[in-house]
Design an enzyme around this catalytic site. Sequence first.
Site, mmCIF file in Angstrom:
data_model
loop_
_atom_site.group_PDB
_atom_site.id
_atom_site.type_symbol
_atom_site.label_atom_id
_atom_site.label_comp_id
_atom_site.label_asym_id
_atom_site.label_seq_id
_atom_site.Cartn_x
_atom_site.Cartn_y
_atom_site.Cartn_z
ATOM 1 N N ARG A 239 68.755 86.389 18.544
ATOM 2 C CA ARG A 239 69.044 86.967 17.062
ATOM 3 C C ARG A 239 68.289 88.446 16.899
ATOM 4 N NH1 ARG A 239 72.486 83.807 16.278
ATOM 5 N NH2 ARG A 239 72.536 82.120 14.742
ATOM 6 N N GLU A 268 72.961 93.548 11.571
ATOM 7 C CA GLU A 268 74.163 93.358 11.906
ATOM 8 C C GLU A 268 75.407 93.233 10.874
ATOM 9 O OE1 GLU A 268 74.998 89.366 14.329
ATOM 10 O OE2 GLU A 268 73.330 90.131 15.207
ATOM 11 N N HIS A 287 77.938 90.306 18.768
ATOM 12 C CA HIS A 287 77.584 88.893 18.579
ATOM 13 C C HIS A 287 78.655 87.921 19.089
ATOM 14 C CE1 HIS A 287 74.553 86.320 16.027
ATOM 15 N NE2 HIS A 287 75.161 85.458 16.765
HETATM 16 C C1 GLV Z 1 75.490 81.963 17.246
HETATM 17 O O1 GLV Z 1 74.633 82.871 17.047
HETATM 18 C C2 GLV Z 1 74.888 80.634 16.626
HETATM 19 O O2 GLV Z 1 73.863 80.647 16.158
HETATM 20 O O3 GLV Z 1 75.525 79.769 17.047
#
Ligand code: GLV
Length: 329
Positions: A239, A268, A287
């Site tokens: 994250r 983000e 991401h």
């Molecule tokens: C993606 O970042 C997830 O947490 O599945």
Amino acid sequence: MAEKPTVYVTRRIPEAGLALIRDTCRMRLWEGELPPPKEVLLQEVADCDGLLCLLTDPIDAEVIGAGVRLRVISQMAVGVDNIDLRAATARGIPVGHTPGVLTEATADFTFALLMAAARRIPEGVDYVRAGKWQTWEPMGLLGVDVWGATLGIVGLGRIGAAVARRARGFAMRVLYYDPNRRPDLETELGAEYAELEDLLASSDFVSLHCPLTSQTYHLIGEVELRRMKPTAILINAARGPVVDPDALVRALSEGWIRAAALDVTEPEPIPPDHPLVSLPNCIVVPHIASATVATRERMAAMAAENLLAGLRGERLPYCANPEVYQRES
Ligand code: GLV
């Protein structure tokens, strides 16, 4: 016949999930490409029995409070840091998530980032596209060896362990730091436990795989980046806020570390004029670590199954706040 439960789905997800929901629920779907605005979310949850959301939806105490009929929240992601779990548990609402099904795709992608940064692949692509390739260069675009290097994994959960498994194929020495020591994985993977500061000082690659919590917010800041080797590469597929972005900009510009590769950022999405986007020694992608067709289908189906279990009053197969069940008994 009992009335079908009403559910709100905050984005079009793969049909593997939507089909399951449509069969047994009155489904309302947000068709926008961007997340629904907060006002919409508040309005939509007001008469819903179930909510299927994404990591981009802030499911805070206000949203949970507005869902007066909500019986289940199901997120199509493994991380649930966007959801106020405490508020959900206080209301007796189980929160589903999708662990396991995205482990291998995310570990593959972590390695792709690691290799891309180590061997400067995006810079090579830019070089060719800019028409700069004139000859084979004995000293052009030199990177660093992955084979035989030391990899420090921060967070040896499912994804961290899957990354460690891949590292063995590259004859890497694997160090790990995790608040829970894992002797089973130390034996299976040949991973060595290290305190965070030792891991940072000894690793050629540092890869982050911890959840975002109040303990891991800005876990990697100025002190930690300065502790890393000047030749080291940081990879973040966990994250964004686990890393302090201002400290990272300085680390990359001033050569405290060699490079970084980020699947996640703070904020983000990262603005295109953010220094991390233009630094040549930083790779930023949007991401996408779990973004394979098969993985996203599995995540959608799992999120739907969690949702439907909650609506039937059954225990969620994958629950992020299992304490909600202790509370009831
Ligand atoms: C993606 O970042 C997830 O947490 O599945």
